[in-house]
Motif scaffolding. Structure first.
Motif, PDB file in Angstrom:
ATOM      1  N   LEU A   1       0.826  -1.206   0.000  1.00 22.39           N
ATOM      2  CA  LEU A   1       0.000   0.000   0.000  1.00 22.39           C
ATOM      3  C   LEU A   1       0.862   1.259   0.000  1.00 22.39           C
ATOM      4  CD1 LEU A   1      -2.718   1.396  -0.003  1.00 22.39           C
ATOM      5  CD2 LEU A   1      -2.801   1.137   2.482  1.00 22.39           C
ATOM      6  N   CYS A   2       1.943   1.259   0.784  1.00 18.94           N
ATOM      7  CA  CYS A   2       2.835   2.439   0.811  1.00 18.94           C
ATOM      8  C   CYS A   2       3.431   2.701  -0.573  1.00 18.94           C
ATOM      9  CB  CYS A   2       3.939   2.262   1.851  1.00 18.94           C
ATOM     10  SG  CYS A   2       3.315   2.474   3.535  1.00 18.94           S
ATOM     11  N   GLU A   3       3.782   1.640  -1.292  1.00 16.29           N
ATOM     12  CA  GLU A   3       4.313   1.795  -2.653  1.00 16.29           C
ATOM     13  C   GLU A   3       3.244   2.391  -3.575  1.00 16.29           C
ATOM     14  OE1 GLU A   3       5.667  -2.155  -3.584  1.00 16.29           O
ATOM     15  OE2 GLU A   3       7.543  -1.907  -2.451  1.00 16.29           O
ATOM     16  N   ALA A   4       1.993   1.940  -3.429  1.00  9.91           N
ATOM     17  CA  ALA A   4       0.897   2.466  -4.253  1.00  9.91           C
ATOM     18  C   ALA A   4       0.666   3.942  -3.944  1.00  9.91           C
ATOM     19  CB  ALA A   4      -0.382   1.659  -4.016  1.00  9.91           C
ATOM     20  N   VAL A   5       0.718   4.307  -2.662  1.00 11.15           N
ATOM     21  CA  VAL A   5       0.522   5.706  -2.265  1.00 11.15           C
ATOM     22  C   VAL A   5       1.649   6.571  -2.824  1.00 11.15           C
ATOM     23  CG1 VAL A   5       0.508   7.291  -0.284  1.00 11.15           C
ATOM     24  CG2 VAL A   5      -0.886   5.212  -0.230  1.00 11.15           C
ATOM     25  N   ASP A   6       2.891   6.075  -2.733  1.00 15.33           N
ATOM     26  CA  ASP A   6       4.031   6.820  -3.294  1.00 15.33           C
ATOM     27  C   ASP A   6       3.832   7.062  -4.787  1.00 15.33           C
ATOM     28  OD1 ASP A   6       5.308   7.028  -0.880  1.00 15.33           O
ATOM     29  OD2 ASP A   6       6.739   5.401  -1.257  1.00 15.33           O
ATOM     30  N   ALA A   7       3.415   6.017  -5.507  1.00 14.63           N
ATOM     31  CA  ALA A   7       3.219   6.139  -6.952  1.00 14.63           C
ATOM     32  C   ALA A   7       2.095   7.129  -7.267  1.00 14.63           C
ATOM     33  CB  ALA A   7       2.911   4.770  -7.562  1.00 14.63           C
ATOM     34  N   ALA A   8       1.032   7.135  -6.463  1.00 16.15           N
ATOM     35  CA  ALA A   8      -0.116   8.009  -6.713  1.00 16.15           C
ATOM     36  C   ALA A   8       0.174   9.455  -6.316  1.00 16.15           C
ATOM     37  CB  ALA A   8      -1.336   7.498  -5.949  1.00 16.15           C
ATOM     38  N   SER A   9       1.176   9.658  -5.478  1.00 11.01           N
ATOM     39  CA  SER A   9       1.472  11.002  -4.964  1.00 11.01           C
ATOM     40  C   SER A   9       1.797  12.005  -6.067  1.00 11.01           C
ATOM     41  CB  SER A   9       2.618  10.946  -3.962  1.00 11.01           C
ATOM     42  OG  SER A   9       2.174  10.282  -2.805  1.00 11.01           O
ATOM     43  N   LEU A  10       2.472  11.563  -7.117  1.00  6.94           N
ATOM     44  CA  LEU A  10       2.807  12.460  -8.228  1.00  6.94           C
ATOM     45  C   LEU A  10       1.549  13.035  -8.861  1.00  6.94           C
ATOM     46  CD1 LEU A  10       5.723  10.631 -10.081  1.00  6.94           C
ATOM     47  CD2 LEU A  10       5.807  12.874  -8.977  1.00  6.94           C
ATOM     48  N   ASP A  11       0.600  12.142  -9.161  1.00  5.12           N
ATOM     49  CA  ASP A  11      -0.662  12.566  -9.770  1.00  5.12           C
ATOM     50  C   ASP A  11      -1.421  13.468  -8.794  1.00  5.12           C
ATOM     51  OD1 ASP A  11      -2.666  12.688 -11.714  1.00  5.12           O
ATOM     52  OD2 ASP A  11      -3.727  10.956 -10.878  1.00  5.12           O
ATOM     53  N   ALA A  12      -1.441  13.076  -7.516  1.00  7.38           N
ATOM     54  CA  ALA A  12      -2.149  13.864  -6.502  1.00  7.38           C
ATOM     55  C   ALA A  12      -1.541  15.264  -6.395  1.00  7.38           C
ATOM     56  CB  ALA A  12      -2.084  13.152  -5.149  1.00  7.38           C
ATOM     57  N   ASP A  13      -0.215  15.344  -6.333  1.00 10.43           N
ATOM     58  CA  ASP A  13       0.464  16.642  -6.228  1.00 10.43           C
ATOM     59  C   ASP A  13       0.114  17.537  -7.409  1.00 10.43           C
ATOM     60  OD1 ASP A  13       1.642  15.860  -3.873  1.00 10.43           O
ATOM     61  OD2 ASP A  13       3.611  15.432  -4.751  1.00 10.43           O
ATOM     62  N   SER A  14       0.113  16.953  -8.603  1.00 11.41           N
ATOM     63  CA  SER A  14      -0.150  17.761  -9.798  1.00 11.41           C
ATOM     64  C   SER A  14      -1.591  18.276  -9.818  1.00 11.41           C
ATOM     65  CB  SER A  14       0.164  16.969 -11.070  1.00 11.41           C
ATOM     66  OG  SER A  14      -0.819  15.982 -11.291  1.00 11.41           O
TER      67      SER A  14
ATOM     68  N   GLY B   1      -3.179  19.076  -6.917  1.00 10.15           N
ATOM     69  CA  GLY B   1      -3.390  19.819  -5.677  1.00 10.15           C
ATOM     70  C   GLY B   1      -4.149  19.028  -4.633  1.00 10.15           C
ATOM     71  N   VAL B   2      -4.019  17.704  -4.665  1.00  6.94           N
ATOM     72  CA  VAL B   2      -4.712  16.818  -3.728  1.00  6.94           C
ATOM     73  C   VAL B   2      -3.684  16.210  -2.778  1.00  6.94           C
ATOM     74  CG1 VAL B   2      -6.084  14.698  -3.544  1.00  6.94           C
ATOM     75  CG2 VAL B   2      -6.511  16.297  -5.420  1.00  6.94           C
ATOM     76  N   ARG B   3      -4.042  16.145  -1.493  1.00  2.00           N
ATOM     77  CA  ARG B   3      -3.133  15.568  -0.502  1.00  2.00           C
ATOM     78  C   ARG B   3      -3.619  14.161  -0.150  1.00  2.00           C
ATOM     79  NH1 ARG B   3      -2.954  15.877   4.988  1.00  2.00           N
ATOM     80  NH2 ARG B   3      -4.672  17.362   5.095  1.00  2.00           N
ATOM     81  N   ILE B   4      -2.671  13.224  -0.004  1.00  2.00           N
ATOM     82  CA  ILE B   4      -3.024  11.867   0.424  1.00  2.00           C
ATOM     83  C   ILE B   4      -2.591  11.712   1.877  1.00  2.00           C
ATOM     84  CG2 ILE B   4      -2.687   9.396   0.071  1.00  2.00           C
ATOM     85  CD1 ILE B   4      -2.011   9.977  -2.855  1.00  2.00           C
ATOM     86  N   ASN B   5      -3.536  11.335   2.720  1.00  2.00           N
ATOM     87  CA  ASN B   5      -3.268  11.093   4.126  1.00  2.00           C
ATOM     88  C   ASN B   5      -3.385   9.582   4.342  1.00  2.00           C
ATOM     89  OD1 ASN B   5      -3.117  11.118   6.902  1.00  2.00           O
ATOM     90  ND2 ASN B   5      -5.191  11.895   7.207  1.00  2.00           N
ATOM     91  N   ALA B   6      -2.232   8.906   4.523  1.00  2.00           N
ATOM     92  CA  ALA B   6      -2.243   7.447   4.650  1.00  2.00           C
ATOM     93  C   ALA B   6      -2.016   7.020   6.094  1.00  2.00           C
ATOM     94  CB  ALA B   6      -1.165   6.851   3.745  1.00  2.00           C
ATOM     95  N   ARG B   7      -2.952   6.230   6.599  1.00  2.00           N
ATOM     96  CA  ARG B   7      -2.811   5.638   7.932  1.00  2.00           C
ATOM     97  C   ARG B   7      -2.591   4.143   7.717  1.00  2.00           C
ATOM     98  NH1 ARG B   7      -7.471   9.444   9.621  1.00  2.00           N
ATOM     99  NH2 ARG B   7      -8.823   7.757   8.923  1.00  2.00           N
TER     100      ARG B   7
END
Length: 179
Positions: free
Chosen positions: A45-58, A60-66
């Motif tokens: 899941l952490c790898e998936a969140v890292d990969a999605a972070s680029l798209d989210a950043d572009s 203006g969306v923040r991912i909060n992972a617990r």
């Protein structure tokens, strides 16, 4: 250079479409969909969140992972990564700039539970029961011109069910969606 970038983007989109079509064909033919092995789902899941972070950043969306420090399981990590990727992609695509996508992974009554929640447009009540259908694209997808094939949630459901799990979705138009 722009033509090469566009060609590459189109090639990747077609590759994903073909892979998705092959998967759904396999799912409907009754072939085994998962190949379980020992895997740490927290890492996946952490790898998936890292990969999605680029798209989210572009966007203006923040991912909060617990996510717990570790969550060992016997599961098909590759297929569950597909689930994670699809849910994150959707949550980001339907979020507005400044929105937050919350990802929560844990255990409840000896079951693994993943919840992905966004603060996006939500899904029209008329569409909620149909979003897991093959090729289904809801009104909000058409309104917002979100690209996609309508196979993402079909694939999510197939993989989760092949693991003996259940997938559910709650949505409030204008407030967001939780899967």
């Amino acid at each position: 250079h722009q033509q090469v970038t566009a060609a590459r983007r189109n090639m990747l989109r077609l590759t994903h479409l073909v892979a998705d079509l092959l998967f759904t064909t396999r799912a409907s033919s009754g072939s085994p969909l998962v190949d379980p092995y020992r895997v740490d789902l927290a890492v996946v899941l952490c790898e998936a969140v890292d990969a999605a972070s680029l798209d989210a950043d572009s966007r203006g969306v923040r991912i909060n992972a617990r996510v717990p420090d570790g969550l060992p399981a016997v599961a098909d990590g590759m297929r569950l990564r597909q689930v994670f990727d699809n849910l994150l992609d959707n949550a980001i695509a339907y979020s507005s700039p400044g929105g937050v996508v919350t990802v929560d992974l844990g255990e409840r009554e000896e079951r693994l539970v993943l919840t992905v929640t966004d603060e996006g447009t939500g899904i029209d009540a008329a569409d909620v029961d149909q979003v897991f259908g093959r090729f289904y694209r809801g009104a909000n997808a058409r309104r917002r011109q979100v690209s996609g094939t309508g196979l993402g949630l079909t694939i999510v459901r197939s993989i989760v069910e092949a693991h003996g799990g259940v997938v559910s979705l709650e949505s409030t138009p204008g407030e967001g969606t939780s899967v």
